[in-house]
Enzyme design. Structure first.
Site, short mmCIF file in Angstrom:
data_model
loop_
_atom_site.label_atom_id
_atom_site.label_comp_id
_atom_site.label_asym_id
_atom_site.label_seq_id
_atom_site.Cartn_x
_atom_site.Cartn_y
_atom_site.Cartn_z
N THR A 97 0.87 -1.18 0.00
CA THR A 97 0.00 0.00 0.00
C THR A 97 0.90 1.23 0.00
O THR A 97 1.66 1.43 0.95
CB THR A 97 -0.89 0.03 1.26
OG1 THR A 97 -1.64 -1.18 1.31
CG2 THR A 97 -1.84 1.21 1.22
N LYS A 132 -7.86 1.33 -3.09
CA LYS A 132 -7.51 0.92 -1.71
C LYS A 132 -7.71 2.08 -0.72
O LYS A 132 -8.31 1.91 0.34
CB LYS A 132 -6.05 0.46 -1.71
CG LYS A 132 -5.40 0.31 -0.35
CD LYS A 132 -5.65 -1.04 0.26
CE LYS A 132 -5.14 -1.08 1.69
NZ LYS A 132 -5.45 -2.30 2.37
N LYS A 185 -1.85 5.07 8.56
CA LYS A 185 -1.05 5.13 7.32
C LYS A 185 -1.97 5.32 6.11
O LYS A 185 -1.74 6.18 5.26
CB LYS A 185 -0.24 3.83 7.17
CG LYS A 185 0.46 3.74 5.83
CD LYS A 185 1.05 2.36 5.54
CE LYS A 185 1.47 2.30 4.06
NZ LYS A 185 2.09 1.05 3.67
P1 NAD Z 1 6.05 -5.59 7.39
O1 NAD Z 1 6.77 -4.42 7.96
O2 NAD Z 1 5.76 -6.77 8.26
O3 NAD Z 1 6.86 -6.13 6.11
C1 NAD Z 1 7.60 -5.32 5.24
C2 NAD Z 1 8.90 -6.05 4.93
O4 NAD Z 1 9.65 -5.29 3.99
C3 NAD Z 1 9.80 -6.23 6.16
O5 NAD Z 1 10.09 -7.58 6.37
C4 NAD Z 1 11.04 -5.41 5.83
O6 NAD Z 1 12.24 -5.94 6.36
C5 NAD Z 1 11.03 -5.44 4.32
N1 NAD Z 1 11.82 -4.39 3.69
C6 NAD Z 1 11.95 -3.09 4.06
N2 NAD Z 1 12.79 -2.44 3.23
C7 NAD Z 1 13.20 -3.36 2.32
C8 NAD Z 1 14.10 -3.30 1.20
N3 NAD Z 1 14.70 -2.16 0.86
N4 NAD Z 1 14.30 -4.43 0.50
C9 NAD Z 1 13.69 -5.60 0.84
N5 NAD Z 1 12.83 -5.71 1.90
C10 NAD Z 1 12.61 -4.60 2.61
O7 NAD Z 1 4.71 -5.02 6.76
P2 NAD Z 1 3.42 -5.85 6.30
O8 NAD Z 1 2.42 -5.85 7.40
O9 NAD Z 1 3.85 -7.12 5.68
O10 NAD Z 1 2.84 -4.87 5.18
C11 NAD Z 1 3.40 -4.80 3.88
C12 NAD Z 1 2.53 -3.88 3.04
O11 NAD Z 1 1.20 -4.39 2.99
C13 NAD Z 1 2.43 -2.44 3.57
O12 NAD Z 1 2.46 -1.56 2.48
C14 NAD Z 1 1.08 -2.44 4.27
O13 NAD Z 1 0.50 -1.16 4.29
C15 NAD Z 1 0.30 -3.38 3.40
N6 NAD Z 1 -0.83 -4.03 4.07
C16 NAD Z 1 -0.68 -4.57 5.31
C17 NAD Z 1 -1.76 -5.17 5.93
C18 NAD Z 1 -1.62 -5.78 7.31
O14 NAD Z 1 -2.65 -6.11 7.90
N7 NAD Z 1 -0.43 -5.98 7.83
C19 NAD Z 1 -3.00 -5.23 5.28
C20 NAD Z 1 -3.11 -4.70 4.00
C21 NAD Z 1 -2.02 -4.11 3.40
#
Ligand code: NAD
Length: 289
Positions: free
Chosen positions: A86, A161, A236
């Site tokens: 997102t 979204k 966010k």
């Molecule tokens: P998260 O923080 O658990 O995962 C993100 C991952 O990206 C981490 O493991 C981090 O180490 C990695 N990362 C950061 N910088 C990086 C780089 N330069 N190269 C490679 N990896 C890198 O977050 P999440 O909960 O998995 O969410 C991911 C996305 O999904 C976000 O954009 C969030 O808004 C969206 N989202 C999350 C949810 C939820 O319920 N968690 C629901 C819908 C959408």
């Protein structure tokens, strides 16, 4: 398909696991996370070198742009850059443009459904970008989710979204303040649910994710408001909706107020780390200012 999966956090790891279980050849990369069961590369570029599809699931638009700059030059021509994070609409459109310029196809496809949906393979994907790329990755959406909608050109997945989540933030606040008012009027919460969930005040917040413990279907309210969908993630998305509204010169007063309330809740009250439906105990404690 040969799939590179960049960003294996709370959402990315179970999505990648489901693709592997369905027989796809997945190579992952993450700067921190090392999930079991996923073959890992030592850089994002290495993961992408032979990929048919590169999936990114990253925290925000800034990081997406950084990762895009690393992987777009190495992805084979004709490969699909599929971003499921997102992020702001501008970042989604910018990386899609760079991908096109490099001879790639691009889709932004943020998800709804949370960590539970990622694990169960029941996410909803809202996509923006090339129609033929959408058709090519549709089998992947079918593994990771239960529904995928192509919403138009690049950026329109993110637009869908943030509009959806702006409605969600506003209706959750409305539902919570109504429960708190009902309490003060001596109206039993179960009776309130019985009426509203079958009347014109119904919404997903009331009917599917009721913020009152012990009322309605099981929800984070029944688990001490442990997320679920954390208040800071709602903040966010509300921030992204207000950025987009400013850029597009759209009047969104309710979205703006929801953004302000969640910002206070997360930054100065006890909202951080709690489910976004914990707005109800917040309102319970308050009186009219
Ligand atoms: P998260 O923080 O658990 O995962 C993100 C991952 O990206 C981490 O493991 C981090 O180490 C990695 N990362 C950061 N910088 C990086 C780089 N330069 N190269 C490679 N990896 C890198 O977050 P999440 O909960 O998995 O969410 C991911 C996305 O999904 C976000 O954009 C969030 O808004 C969206 N989202 C999350 C949810 C939820 O319920 N968690 C629901 C819908 C959408």
């Amino acid at each position: 398909m040969r799939i590179a999966f960049i960003g294996l956090g709370n959402m990315g790891a179970p999505m990648a696991t489901n693709l592997i279980a369905a027989g796809h050849d997945v190579t992952g990369f993450d700067v921190m996370a090392k999930p079991g069961g996923v073959k890992m590369a030592s850089t994002a570029a290495e993961a992408c070198a032979n990929a048919d599809v590169a999936i990114t699931m990253l925290p925000n638009g800034e990081i997406l742009r950084k990762v895009a700059a690393e992987i777009i030059p190495v992805l084979p021509k004709g490969a699909i850059f599929l971003d499921c994070s997102t992020v702001d609409v501008d970042s989604a459109r910018a990386v899609a443009e760079q991908a096109h310029a490099a001879g790639l196809k691009a889709l932004d496809a943020p998800v709804s459904g949370g960590i539970g949906g990622a694990q169960a393979g029941t996410l909803t994907f809202m996509a923006g970008g090339d129609e033929d790329a959408f058709e090519t990755v549709k089998p992947l959406f079918d593994i990771m989710g239960q529904k995928a909608v192509l919403c138009g050109p690049s950026g329109n997945g993110q637009a869908a979204k943030i509009c959806n989540n702006m409605i969600l933030g506003v209706t959750m606040i409305a539902t919570c303040e109504a429960f708190a008012l009902a309490d003060k009027l001596g109206l039993d919460r179960q009776k309130m649910f019985d009426v509203v969930s079958t009347s014109s005040g119904y919404s997903w917040s009331m009917n599917a994710y009721c913020p009152a413990p012990g009322v309605g279907p099981k929800s984070p309210a029944d688990n001490g408001y442990k997320p679920g969908f954390a208040a800071e993630l709602m903040l966010k998305d509300l921030n992204l909706s207000q950025m987009a509204a400013t850029a597009a010169n759209a009047d969104t007063p309710m979205g703006q107020l929801a953004q302000e309330l969640y910002q206070r809740f997360v930054e100065t009250e006890d909202g951080r780390g709690r489910d976004f439906s914990a707005m109800l105990p917040r309102f319970e404690k308050r009186s009219r200012a």
